[in-house]
Design a protein around this motif. Structure first.
Motif, PDB file in Angstrom:
ATOM      1  N   PHE A  10       0.820  -1.241  -0.138  1.00  0.00           N
ATOM      2  CA  PHE A  10       0.130  -0.010   0.088  1.00  0.00           C
ATOM      3  C   PHE A  10       0.985   1.393  -0.073  1.00  0.00           C
ATOM      4  N   TYR A  11       0.180   2.403  -0.555  1.00  0.00           N
ATOM      5  CA  TYR A  11       0.892   3.832  -0.359  1.00  0.00           C
ATOM      6  C   TYR A  11      -0.137   4.283   0.465  1.00  0.00           C
ATOM      7  N   GLY A  12      -0.082   4.624   1.658  1.00  0.00           N
ATOM      8  CA  GLY A  12      -1.120   5.121   2.495  1.00  0.00           C
ATOM      9  C   GLY A  12      -2.487   3.885   2.415  1.00  0.00           C
ATOM     10  N   GLN A  15      -4.012   0.778  -2.316  1.00  0.00           N
ATOM     11  CA  GLN A  15      -3.202  -0.464  -2.753  1.00  0.00           C
ATOM     12  C   GLN A  15      -2.581  -0.608  -4.001  1.00  0.00           C
ATOM     13  N   ALA A  16      -1.427  -0.984  -4.189  1.00  0.00           N
ATOM     14  CA  ALA A  16      -0.749  -1.062  -5.166  1.00  0.00           C
ATOM     15  C   ALA A  16      -0.399  -2.361  -5.735  1.00  0.00           C
ATOM     16  N   LEU A  17      -0.112  -3.312  -4.852  1.00  0.00           N
ATOM     17  CA  LEU A  17       0.102  -4.731  -4.892  1.00  0.00           C
ATOM     18  C   LEU A  17      -1.125  -5.779  -4.430  1.00  0.00           C
ATOM     19  N   ARG A  35       1.620  -2.454 -18.362  1.00  0.00           N
ATOM     20  CA  ARG A  35       1.615  -0.955 -18.672  1.00  0.00           C
ATOM     21  C   ARG A  35       2.170   0.173 -17.559  1.00  0.00           C
ATOM     22  N   ASN A  36       2.254   1.409 -17.979  1.00  0.00           N
ATOM     23  CA  ASN A  36       2.551   2.314 -16.733  1.00  0.00           C
ATOM     24  C   ASN A  36       1.712   2.256 -15.549  1.00  0.00           C
ATOM     25  N   GLY A  37       2.188   2.074 -14.308  1.00  0.00           N
ATOM     26  CA  GLY A  37       1.210   2.177 -12.950  1.00  0.00           C
ATOM     27  C   GLY A  37       0.717   0.804 -12.709  1.00  0.00           C
ATOM     28  N   MET A  38       1.332  -0.265 -13.386  1.00  0.00           N
ATOM     29  CA  MET A  38       0.851  -1.668 -12.782  1.00  0.00           C
ATOM     30  C   MET A  38       1.304  -2.322 -11.688  1.00  0.00           C
ATOM     31  N   GLY A  39       2.484  -1.589 -11.417  1.00  0.00           N
ATOM     32  CA  GLY A  39       3.043  -2.272 -10.138  1.00  0.00           C
ATOM     33  C   GLY A  39       4.481  -2.659 -10.125  1.00  0.00           C
ATOM     34  N   LYS A  40       5.140  -2.685 -11.333  1.00  0.00           N
ATOM     35  CA  LYS A  40       6.502  -3.141 -11.525  1.00  0.00           C
ATOM     36  C   LYS A  40       7.324  -2.637 -10.493  1.00  0.00           C
ATOM     37  N   THR A  41       7.667  -1.202 -10.518  1.00  0.00           N
ATOM     38  CA  THR A  41       8.591  -0.563  -9.594  1.00  0.00           C
ATOM     39  C   THR A  41       8.208  -0.842  -8.023  1.00  0.00           C
ATOM     40  N   THR A  42       6.867  -0.909  -7.840  1.00  0.00           N
ATOM     41  CA  THR A  42       6.474  -1.354  -6.422  1.00  0.00           C
ATOM     42  C   THR A  42       7.002  -2.547  -6.024  1.00  0.00           C
ATOM     43  N   THR A  43       7.074  -3.773  -6.937  1.00  0.00           N
ATOM     44  CA  THR A  43       7.392  -5.041  -6.631  1.00  0.00           C
ATOM     45  C   THR A  43       8.626  -5.199  -6.488  1.00  0.00           C
ATOM     46  N   PRO A  82      18.477   1.223 -10.189  1.00  0.00           N
ATOM     47  CA  PRO A  82      17.141   1.752  -9.960  1.00  0.00           C
ATOM     48  C   PRO A  82      16.692   2.560 -11.086  1.00  0.00           C
ATOM     49  N   GLU A  83      15.411   2.696 -11.224  1.00  0.00           N
ATOM     50  CA  GLU A  83      14.790   3.890 -12.225  1.00  0.00           C
ATOM     51  C   GLU A  83      15.412   5.168 -11.895  1.00  0.00           C
ATOM     52  N   GLY A  84      15.562   5.620 -13.129  1.00  0.00           N
ATOM     53  CA  GLY A  84      16.309   6.833 -12.893  1.00  0.00           C
ATOM     54  C   GLY A  84      17.955   6.920 -12.771  1.00  0.00           C
ATOM     55  N   ASP A 158      15.512  -1.594 -13.121  1.00  0.00           N
ATOM     56  CA  ASP A 158      14.145  -0.985 -13.342  1.00  0.00           C
ATOM     57  C   ASP A 158      14.312  -0.064 -14.473  1.00  0.00           C
ATOM     58  N   GLU A 159      13.683  -0.475 -15.497  1.00  0.00           N
ATOM     59  CA  GLU A 159      13.473   0.456 -16.750  1.00  0.00           C
ATOM     60  C   GLU A 159      15.005   0.721 -17.116  1.00  0.00           C
ATOM     61  N   ALA A 160      15.588  -0.533 -17.729  1.00  0.00           N
ATOM     62  CA  ALA A 160      16.936  -0.862 -18.106  1.00  0.00           C
ATOM     63  C   ALA A 160      17.238   0.149 -19.257  1.00  0.00           C
ATOM     64  N   ASP A 190      11.628  -3.280 -18.509  1.00  0.00           N
ATOM     65  CA  ASP A 190      11.752  -2.331 -19.579  1.00  0.00           C
ATOM     66  C   ASP A 190      10.454  -2.356 -20.448  1.00  0.00           C
ATOM     67  N   LYS A 191      10.427  -1.587 -21.457  1.00  0.00           N
ATOM     68  CA  LYS A 191       9.243  -1.232 -22.425  1.00  0.00           C
ATOM     69  C   LYS A 191       9.403  -1.878 -23.862  1.00  0.00           C
ATOM     70  N   ASN A 192      10.915  -2.276 -23.909  1.00  0.00           N
ATOM     71  CA  ASN A 192      11.204  -2.787 -25.250  1.00  0.00           C
ATOM     72  C   ASN A 192      11.065  -4.288 -25.426  1.00  0.00           C
TER      73      ASN A 192
HETATM   74  P1  ATP Z   1       5.877   2.792 -14.355  1.00  0.00           P
HETATM   75  O1  ATP Z   1       6.335   1.969 -15.716  1.00  0.00           O
HETATM   76  O2  ATP Z   1       4.898   4.125 -14.642  1.00  0.00           O
HETATM   77  O3  ATP Z   1       6.710   3.133 -13.427  1.00  0.00           O
HETATM   78  P2  ATP Z   1       5.052   0.647 -12.581  1.00  0.00           P
HETATM   79  O4  ATP Z   1       4.386  -0.451 -13.218  1.00  0.00           O
HETATM   80  O5  ATP Z   1       6.202   0.674 -12.098  1.00  0.00           O
HETATM   81  O6  ATP Z   1       4.713   2.059 -13.665  1.00  0.00           O
HETATM   82  P3  ATP Z   1       4.547   1.440  -9.812  1.00  0.00           P
HETATM   83  O7  ATP Z   1       5.427   2.862 -10.002  1.00  0.00           O
HETATM   84  O8  ATP Z   1       4.890   0.543  -9.084  1.00  0.00           O
HETATM   85  O9  ATP Z   1       4.159   1.007 -11.320  1.00  0.00           O
HETATM   86  O10 ATP Z   1       3.022   2.127  -9.406  1.00  0.00           O
HETATM   87  C1  ATP Z   1       1.925   1.287  -9.033  1.00  0.00           C
HETATM   88  C2  ATP Z   1       0.746   2.062  -8.394  1.00  0.00           C
HETATM   89  O11 ATP Z   1       1.069   2.656  -7.323  1.00  0.00           O
HETATM   90  C3  ATP Z   1       0.352   3.291  -9.247  1.00  0.00           C
HETATM   91  O12 ATP Z   1      -1.034   3.162  -9.308  1.00  0.00           O
HETATM   92  C4  ATP Z   1       0.961   4.216  -8.792  1.00  0.00           C
HETATM   93  O13 ATP Z   1       0.222   5.459  -9.263  1.00  0.00           O
HETATM   94  C5  ATP Z   1       1.198   4.130  -7.310  1.00  0.00           C
HETATM   95  N1  ATP Z   1       2.247   4.840  -6.739  1.00  0.00           N
HETATM   96  C6  ATP Z   1       3.520   4.606  -6.883  1.00  0.00           C
HETATM   97  N2  ATP Z   1       4.385   5.190  -6.176  1.00  0.00           N
HETATM   98  C7  ATP Z   1       3.595   5.867  -5.341  1.00  0.00           C
HETATM   99  C8  ATP Z   1       3.993   6.851  -4.175  1.00  0.00           C
HETATM  100  N3  ATP Z   1       5.086   7.003  -3.777  1.00  0.00           N
HETATM  101  N4  ATP Z   1       2.746   7.294  -3.472  1.00  0.00           N
HETATM  102  C9  ATP Z   1       1.489   6.908  -3.808  1.00  0.00           C
HETATM  103  N5  ATP Z   1       1.258   5.948  -4.972  1.00  0.00           N
HETATM  104  C10 ATP Z   1       2.257   5.523  -5.754  1.00  0.00           C
END
Ligand code: ATP
Length: 233
Positions: A10-12, A15-17, A35-43, A82-84, A158-160, A190-192
């Motif tokens: 969770f973020y607050g 729920q992300a995962l 796709r973007n925002g699906m939870g890869k970085t959170t994982t 890391p990403e970035g 993350d995002e190679a 990665d997206k490629n």
């Molecule tokens: P991207 O390719 O855009 O980085 P992703 O698949 O890595 O996407 P995450 O960054 O893990 O996805 O995000 C998963 C969900 O958690 C998204 O809905 C995102 O908005 C939310 N999220 C990510 N980081 C935070 C944060 N620091 N605070 C609140 N919500 C977050």
């Protein structure tokens, strides 16, 4: 080598995962797609102890790492790109490489500066340049080199190749092939997708914080509908 089971995060209150589970075997290259925002970085951040999962289990080499702080996870043999990139901006290339170098797992043939410079001659040419003066491609090479200097058994990227020119992307993919041939396991975001299909053994697709598909490169290549549905390619 690495296994995730039922990871929720969770973020607050958001729920992300929603119960992520998959594994990476020794010597395997596995991708996390979606796709973007699906939870890869959170994982990835859950594996690295940057995000603290609310439930579930993450094991590395049989050791429970779910609640470990990042530096302990790194000491066990997981290296993160890391990403970035997050290069130290006010350290030189050489200093970036040696600042966090270690060999906690007592690798018999540890990575050296020479080995990193053999892989990325561009870094050798800029060895005294400050991190913030490097191009995006050089920074990514440095981030990979910095992670390798910790002698990981598993490298996570993350995002190679995000934001990199095609020629530089090719170099990064080539280096990851060399790293795999060196015996490391790799988990890569990665997206490629076409490049990842060539490099990886298996793929894990995440949609809205859940694993919706896993399979081999051949399976993924053959299923155009799957690619369109979950990856938009
Ligand atoms: P991207 O390719 O855009 O980085 P992703 O698949 O890595 O996407 P995450 O960054 O893990 O996805 O995000 C998963 C969900 O958690 C998204 O809905 C995102 O908005 C939310 N999220 C990510 N980081 C935070 C944060 N620091 N605070 C609140 N919500 C977050």
């Amino acid at each position: 080598m690495l296994s995730l089971d039922g990871i929720k995060a969770f973020y607050g209150t958001s729920q992300a995962l929603f119960g992520i589970g998959f594994s990476v075997k020794r010597g395997e290259v596995v991708t996390l797609l979606g796709r973007n925002g699906m939870g890869k970085t959170t994982t990835i951040n859950s594996i690295m102890g940057i995000v603290s999962p609310s439930s579930g289990s993450i094991k590395f080499e049989g050791v429970e790492i779910t609640k470990l702080p990042s530096f302990k996870t790194a000491n066990l043999g997981i290296g993160l790109v890391p990403e970035g990139r997050q290069i130290f901006p006010n350290l030189t290339v050489r200093e970036n490489l040696v600042a966090t170098a270690s060999n906690h797992q007592k690798n018999d043939h540890p990575w050296s500066l020479e080995m990193i410079f053999d892989m990325f001659p561009e870094l050798a040419e800029r060895v005294h340049s400050m991190g913030n003066l490097l191009s995006g491609g050089e920074q990514q090479m440095l981030a990979i080199g910095r992670a390798l200097m910790t002698n990981p058994q598993l490298l996570i990227l993350d995002e190679a190749t995000e934001g990199l020119a095609p020629l530089i992307r090719e170099k990064i993919w080539h280096s990851l092939g060399q790293i795999r041939d060196n015996g490391l396991s790799i988990l890569v975001v990665d997206k490629n997708v076409a490049d990842l299909i060539k490099l990886a053994d298996r793929h894990v697709i995440i949609e809205k914080g859940k694993v919706v598909w896993t399979g081999t490169s051949d399976d993924l290549q053959a299923d155009v509908k799957l690619q369109q549905r979950y990856l938009g390619v």
